[in-house]
Design a protein around this motif. Structure first.
Motif, PDB file in Angstrom:
ATOM      1  N   GLY A  32       0.806  -1.215   0.000  1.00 55.53           N
ATOM      2  CA  GLY A  32       0.000   0.000   0.000  1.00 55.53           C
ATOM      3  C   GLY A  32       0.839   1.265   0.000  1.00 55.53           C
ATOM      4  O   GLY A  32       0.362   2.329  -0.422  1.00 55.53           O
ATOM      5  N   VAL A  33       2.085   1.178   0.440  1.00 58.90           N
ATOM      6  CA  VAL A  33       2.934   2.379   0.465  1.00 58.90           C
ATOM      7  C   VAL A  33       3.202   2.906  -0.936  1.00 58.90           C
ATOM      8  O   VAL A  33       3.529   4.082  -1.114  1.00 58.90           O
ATOM      9  CB  VAL A  33       4.275   2.128   1.193  1.00 58.90           C
ATOM     10  N   ALA A  34       3.061   2.053  -1.943  1.00 60.46           N
ATOM     11  CA  ALA A  34       3.279   2.499  -3.317  1.00 60.46           C
ATOM     12  C   ALA A  34       2.300   3.596  -3.708  1.00 60.46           C
ATOM     13  O   ALA A  34       2.589   4.406  -4.597  1.00 60.46           O
ATOM     14  CB  ALA A  34       3.138   1.315  -4.273  1.00 60.46           C
ATOM     15  N   PHE A  35       1.146   3.655  -3.044  1.00 66.57           N
ATOM     16  CA  PHE A  35       0.116   4.638  -3.360  1.00 66.57           C
ATOM     17  C   PHE A  35       0.081   5.793  -2.363  1.00 66.57           C
ATOM     18  O   PHE A  35      -0.563   6.804  -2.616  1.00 66.57           O
ATOM     19  CB  PHE A  35      -1.257   3.956  -3.404  1.00 66.57           C
ATOM     20  N   GLY A  49      -3.584  -7.823 -14.766  1.00 65.37           N
ATOM     21  CA  GLY A  49      -3.014  -6.484 -14.746  1.00 65.37           C
ATOM     22  C   GLY A  49      -3.485  -5.602 -13.611  1.00 65.37           C
ATOM     23  O   GLY A  49      -3.206  -4.406 -13.597  1.00 65.37           O
ATOM     24  N   GLN A  50      -4.163  -6.191 -12.626  1.00 65.64           N
ATOM     25  CA  GLN A  50      -4.787  -5.405 -11.563  1.00 65.64           C
ATOM     26  C   GLN A  50      -3.990  -5.468 -10.259  1.00 65.64           C
ATOM     27  O   GLN A  50      -3.278  -6.443  -9.998  1.00 65.64           O
ATOM     28  CB  GLN A  50      -6.210  -5.895 -11.310  1.00 65.64           C
ATOM     29  N   THR A  51      -4.154  -4.440  -9.448  1.00 63.44           N
ATOM     30  CA  THR A  51      -3.582  -4.420  -8.099  1.00 63.44           C
ATOM     31  C   THR A  51      -4.717  -4.237  -7.096  1.00 63.44           C
ATOM     32  O   THR A  51      -5.492  -3.278  -7.199  1.00 63.44           O
ATOM     33  CB  THR A  51      -2.550  -3.288  -7.943  1.00 63.44           C
ATOM     34  N   LEU A  52      -4.795  -5.155  -6.155  1.00 66.78           N
ATOM     35  CA  LEU A  52      -5.822  -5.105  -5.113  1.00 66.78           C
ATOM     36  C   LEU A  52      -5.173  -4.702  -3.794  1.00 66.78           C
ATOM     37  O   LEU A  52      -4.293  -5.409  -3.286  1.00 66.78           O
ATOM     38  CB  LEU A  52      -6.491  -6.479  -4.980  1.00 66.78           C
ATOM     39  N   VAL A  53      -5.584  -3.555  -3.258  1.00 69.60           N
ATOM     40  CA  VAL A  53      -5.057  -3.078  -1.980  1.00 69.60           C
ATOM     41  C   VAL A  53      -5.825  -3.744  -0.853  1.00 69.60           C
ATOM     42  O   VAL A  53      -7.061  -3.702  -0.811  1.00 69.60           O
ATOM     43  CB  VAL A  53      -5.162  -1.547  -1.880  1.00 69.60           C
ATOM     44  N   VAL A  54      -5.092  -4.341   0.079  1.00 66.64           N
ATOM     45  CA  VAL A  54      -5.693  -5.016   1.233  1.00 66.64           C
ATOM     46  C   VAL A  54      -5.098  -4.367   2.482  1.00 66.64           C
ATOM     47  O   VAL A  54      -4.001  -4.718   2.915  1.00 66.64           O
ATOM     48  CB  VAL A  54      -5.390  -6.525   1.219  1.00 66.64           C
ATOM     49  N   ASP A  55      -5.803  -3.386   3.037  1.00 66.83           N
ATOM     50  CA  ASP A  55      -5.212  -2.641   4.159  1.00 66.83           C
ATOM     51  C   ASP A  55      -6.242  -2.165   5.183  1.00 66.83           C
ATOM     52  O   ASP A  55      -5.953  -1.273   5.986  1.00 66.83           O
ATOM     53  CB  ASP A  55      -4.405  -1.445   3.636  1.00 66.83           C
ATOM     54  N   GLY A  56      -7.444  -2.735   5.163  1.00 65.94           N
ATOM     55  CA  GLY A  56      -8.450  -2.339   6.138  1.00 65.94           C
ATOM     56  C   GLY A  56      -9.027  -0.966   5.891  1.00 65.94           C
ATOM     57  O   GLY A  56      -9.625  -0.368   6.796  1.00 65.94           O
ATOM     58  N   GLY A  57      -8.880  -0.452   4.694  1.00 64.06           N
ATOM     59  CA  GLY A  57      -9.484   0.838   4.359  1.00 64.06           C
ATOM     60  C   GLY A  57      -8.614   2.030   4.676  1.00 64.06           C
ATOM     61  O   GLY A  57      -9.129   3.105   4.997  1.00 64.06           O
TER      62      GLY A  57
END
Length: 251
Positions: free
Chosen positions: A143-146, A239-247
């Protein structure tokens, strides 16, 4: 058992998020190849005690020789490779530094493992995917990439590179039936993080405060997304990225 008869290579699979992924894929029926620098044999033994088919390969993902040997070991043991989870990365040993204090050696080590390592693993698995007419690659980003977290410029850059690599590989490998996706976890209290008190104390509290779900993230929270990309229900997603970080970040 939606992954019965499938073979999954998980890099960095001996502990933390990697081992949680190995367990989850094994529970879905996959045979597991754990590729790690240390601890792989004990982790594979534990999986076998639970009824899984599993082997371990000592491998440095930044080594061309080791990644080639990793793929060869999977083919020798199980006859095929269906899933590659690129989880191995430098993170839990990270020392937070202002960017001007980072050295060229810091950058090269980070990129060798986190970026070039994923490239080498994908390249090593590709002949098996082509021979079978398809496969799945799941790259673990962050998630730090975003968000651009301070104090870890080289790490953030490496994880941003994984998102871009995922998109390009999806385009290149689609004609071969290979699906390439990424999972981007938030800050996770893994085994390695617990061994780095500075990292845990600095990032953990801040991370929980900025989530919609106000609790710590654990390795098991990542496995559902990986299992989805590995399984039949994502057969037209690439080609997708799914962020998993509790919102913490809405992507």
């Amino acid at each position: 058992m939606e992954l019965a008869d499938k073979v999954a290579i998980v890099t960095g699979g001996a502990m933390g998020i990697g081992y949680a992924i190995c367990e989850a894929l094994a529970q879905r029926g996959a045979s597991i190849v754990i590729a790690d620098l240390a601890g792989g044999k004990a982790a594979a033994d534990k999986l076998r005690q639970g009824g899984a088919r599993a082997i371990a390969v000592d491998a440095d993902v930044s080594s061309e020789e080791d990644t080639a040997r990793m793929a060869a070991a999977a083919l020798e043991a199980f006859g095929r490779v269906d899933i590659l989870v690129n989880n191995a990365a430098i993170y839990s040993t990270l020392q937070l530094k202002p960017f001007e204090q980072l050295t060229v050696a810091d950058w090269r080590k980070m990129l060798d493992v986190n970026v070039i390592g994923q490239f080498l693993c994908c390249r090593a698995a590709l002949p098996a995917f082509k021979a079978q007419g398809g496969g799945r690659i799941i790259n673990i980003s962050s998630g730090v990439a975003f968000k651009g977290n301070p104090g870890m410029l080289h790490y953030v850059a490496s994880k941003g590179a994984i998102v871009s690599m995922t998109r390009t590989l999806a385009s290149e490998l689609g004609p071969h039936g290979v699906l390439v996706n990424s999972v981007a976890p938030g800050f996770t209290l893994s085994d390695g993080v617990h061994k780095n008190p500075e990292l845990a104390s600095t990032v953990a509290g801040f991370s929980v405060q900025n989530r919609a779900l106000k609790r710590d993230m654990l390795p098991g929270d990542v496995v559902g997304a990986v299992g989805f990309f590995a399984g039949p229900h994502s057969a037209f997603i690439t080609g997708q990225t799914l962020v998993v970080d509790g919102g913490a970040y809405y992507h």
